[in-house]
Design an enzyme around this catalytic site. Structure first.
Site, short mmCIF file in Angstrom:
data_model
loop_
_atom_site.label_atom_id
_atom_site.label_comp_id
_atom_site.label_asym_id
_atom_site.label_seq_id
_atom_site.Cartn_x
_atom_site.Cartn_y
_atom_site.Cartn_z
N ASP A 94 0.87 -1.18 0.00
CA ASP A 94 0.00 0.00 0.00
C ASP A 94 0.91 1.23 0.00
OD1 ASP A 94 -2.14 1.65 0.11
OD2 ASP A 94 -3.02 0.76 1.90
N SER A 95 0.42 2.32 -0.60
CA SER A 95 1.28 3.47 -0.87
C SER A 95 1.59 4.32 0.35
CB SER A 95 0.59 4.37 -1.89
OG SER A 95 -0.59 4.92 -1.31
N GLY A 96 0.80 4.16 1.39
CA GLY A 96 0.92 5.06 2.53
C GLY A 96 -0.13 6.14 2.52
N GLY A 97 -0.82 6.32 1.40
CA GLY A 97 -1.84 7.37 1.32
C GLY A 97 -2.90 7.21 2.38
N ASP A 177 -2.34 8.49 -3.20
CA ASP A 177 -3.60 9.21 -3.44
C ASP A 177 -4.02 9.97 -2.19
OD1 ASP A 177 -4.06 6.94 -1.91
OD2 ASP A 177 -6.11 6.72 -2.64
N GLN A 219 -10.80 7.33 -6.68
CA GLN A 219 -11.39 7.96 -5.49
C GLN A 219 -12.71 8.63 -5.89
OE1 GLN A 219 -10.65 7.80 -2.38
NE2 GLN A 219 -8.55 7.01 -2.25
N ASP A 295 -8.11 -6.97 0.08
CA ASP A 295 -7.22 -7.10 1.23
C ASP A 295 -8.03 -6.69 2.44
OD1 ASP A 295 -6.22 -4.21 2.38
OD2 ASP A 295 -6.82 -4.11 0.29
N CYS A 333 -13.37 -28.00 8.53
CA CYS A 333 -12.12 -27.28 8.22
C CYS A 333 -10.95 -28.26 8.16
CB CYS A 333 -11.87 -26.21 9.27
SG CYS A 333 -10.37 -25.24 8.97
N CYS A 335 -7.75 -27.27 8.59
CA CYS A 335 -6.54 -26.68 9.18
C CYS A 335 -6.01 -27.54 10.34
CB CYS A 335 -6.78 -25.24 9.62
SG CYS A 335 -7.58 -25.02 11.21
N HIS A 364 -6.58 -20.76 11.62
CA HIS A 364 -7.92 -21.20 11.25
C HIS A 364 -8.65 -20.14 10.41
CE1 HIS A 364 -11.95 -22.71 11.19
NE2 HIS A 364 -12.33 -21.51 11.59
ZN LIG Z 1 -9.79 -24.69 11.03
#
Ligand SMILES: [Zn+2]
Length: 398
Positions: A94-97, A177, A219, A295, A333, A335, A364
């Site tokens: 990420d740019s920091g904006g 931005d 934007q 993200d 799951c 995991c 998890h």
């Molecule tokens: Zn799990």
């Protein structure tokens, strides 16, 4: 142009969803994808081996935080973040904006980027109680801000952000931005948008490496005319991809509208990232409108608060009803924690504030979130996306 490429492999016949391949010098990531967030060059509590185990194909780190600490020059000694944090897969910075503005304006005014949707945004909300609010000064050339770590003064311009991100060396960078707040009116948001567009061109001109791609940021806040103008302007620049940033309005309807205004104006052959979104219930709406990348700190932050994903929704592991629950967290799951520990044990770790709990919960939640993204991708490829959504929503409770 860089050697980052994007190929659309399959499209959903019933929506604008697509499955793609994002090829980078550090490997290929399959889209739609969710980037686990590694703000400080670590996905909190996990090492890179565990990241691979949970199914991560790409991570997102943050230029603002790493510029302040440990400093981009130090990271550059390792050949960039890949060497520094021993993650050899694709990476975004990420740019920091967003941090420059949210850690200034947002904290002063008590709002996050999308106030009503994401009240606790900002992975490392760092300002201790009692500190003075930091000042952020914006001019046509860039932004002057004070460090949340020691109060020192710094200045980011488009050129500085790109120089920092080139030293960090991620496969994809984000343009610098001006991230407006939901409290800004249309007149101010329009002024900020003019700066963001000028800065986008300066970011492109500032690049010196051809092994990193750059995403342009759209934007315009919740305002239709501004969002469309931004998508048309940024979409015509030679970015390797695009991101929808800033305030997404006050409701999920607003978010859907903003996607419908902007995405049709962007070139189909480039990836589109929706910044800061990634809760399971928000993903389908965005994917079906053409978003390829997300993200979000939610899976990892939830995990550290004992909020765990299951097919039935989020579960609070502290709850007393799990005290003698000898079943796995999620029987479906795959995991390691779900295969080896009971809900009673996980609850004990959280009640006793044991560090292992944070790590197991993070493993998890990321396994769940990334597996969910793979199901969506498989649904697009097989033409079954609608069925994947129906079966998810039949059980999931918000
Ligand atoms: Zn799990």
């Amino acid at each position: 142009m860089s050697n980052i490429t994007f190929e659309v492999e399959a499209e959903d016949p019933a929506s604008r969803a697509r499955a793609g391949l994002l090829r980078t010098p550090h490997g290929t990531a399959r889209t739609p994808l969710l980037c686990p967030v590694a703000t400080q060059a670590t996905v909190k509590t996990l090492d890179p081996h565990e990241l691979r185990e949970v199914g991560a194909e790409i991570v997102l780190a943050n230029a603002y935080h790493l510029y302040l600490r440990p400093g981009a020059d130090l990271v550059a000694h390792f050949g960039g973040l890949h060497g520094f944090m021993s993650w050899d897969g694709p990476m975004v910075t990420d740019s920091g904006g967003w941090q420059v503005f949210s850690l200034g304006f947002g904290l002063e005014h008590g709002v996050g980027k999308i106030a009503s949707l994401f009240p606790d945004e900002g992975e490392a909300r760092p300002r201790a109680r009692g500190q003075q609010p930091r000042l952020t000064r914006i001019d046509a050339d860039g932004v002057t801000f004070t460090s949340h770590i020691d109060g020192s003064t710094h200045r980011f311009t488009p050129e500085v952000s790109i120089a920092v991100q080139e030293k960090l060396g991620a496969d994809l960078m984000l343009a610098f931005d001006e991230c407006t707040s939901p409290l800004h009116d249309e007149a101010y948001t329009a002024q900020a948008l003019t700066r963001t567009h000028q800065w986008a061109e300066r970011c492109l001109a500032a690049r010196t490496r051809d092994d990193q791609g750059l995403l342009g940021i759209i934007q315009g806040g919740p305002f239709e005319a501004l969002r469309k103008a931004s998508a048309a302007f940024i979409g015509n620049l030679p970015f390797e991809g695009f991101a929808i940033g800033g305030s997404l309005g006050a409701s999920k309807d607003d978010m859907r509208r903003i996607l419908e205004w902007t995405l049709p104006l962007l070139p189909d052959q480039r990836p589109r990232h929706l910044l800061g979104i990634g809760e399971p219930e928000d993903i389908f709406d965005a994917v079906e409108r053409g978003i390829d990348m997300f993200d979000c700190v939610a899976p990892t932050r939830h995990a550290r608060h004992g909020v765990l994903y299951t097919p039935d929704g989020r579960l609070m592991i502290h709850n007393a009803r799990f005290r003698e629950d000898f079943g796995p967290l999620d029987p479906a799951c795959t995991c390691y924690p779900c295969a080896n520990f009971t809900r009673a044990y996980l609850r004990h770790l959280f009640v006793a504030d044991e560090l292992l709990g944070y790590r197991l919960a993070t493993i998890h939640n990321l396994t769940f979130a990334l597996g969910f993204m793979r199901r969506i991708r498989d649904g697009i490829v097989s033409g079954q996306l609608g069925e994947v959504r129906r079966s998810f929503e039949a059980r999931w409770r918000q």
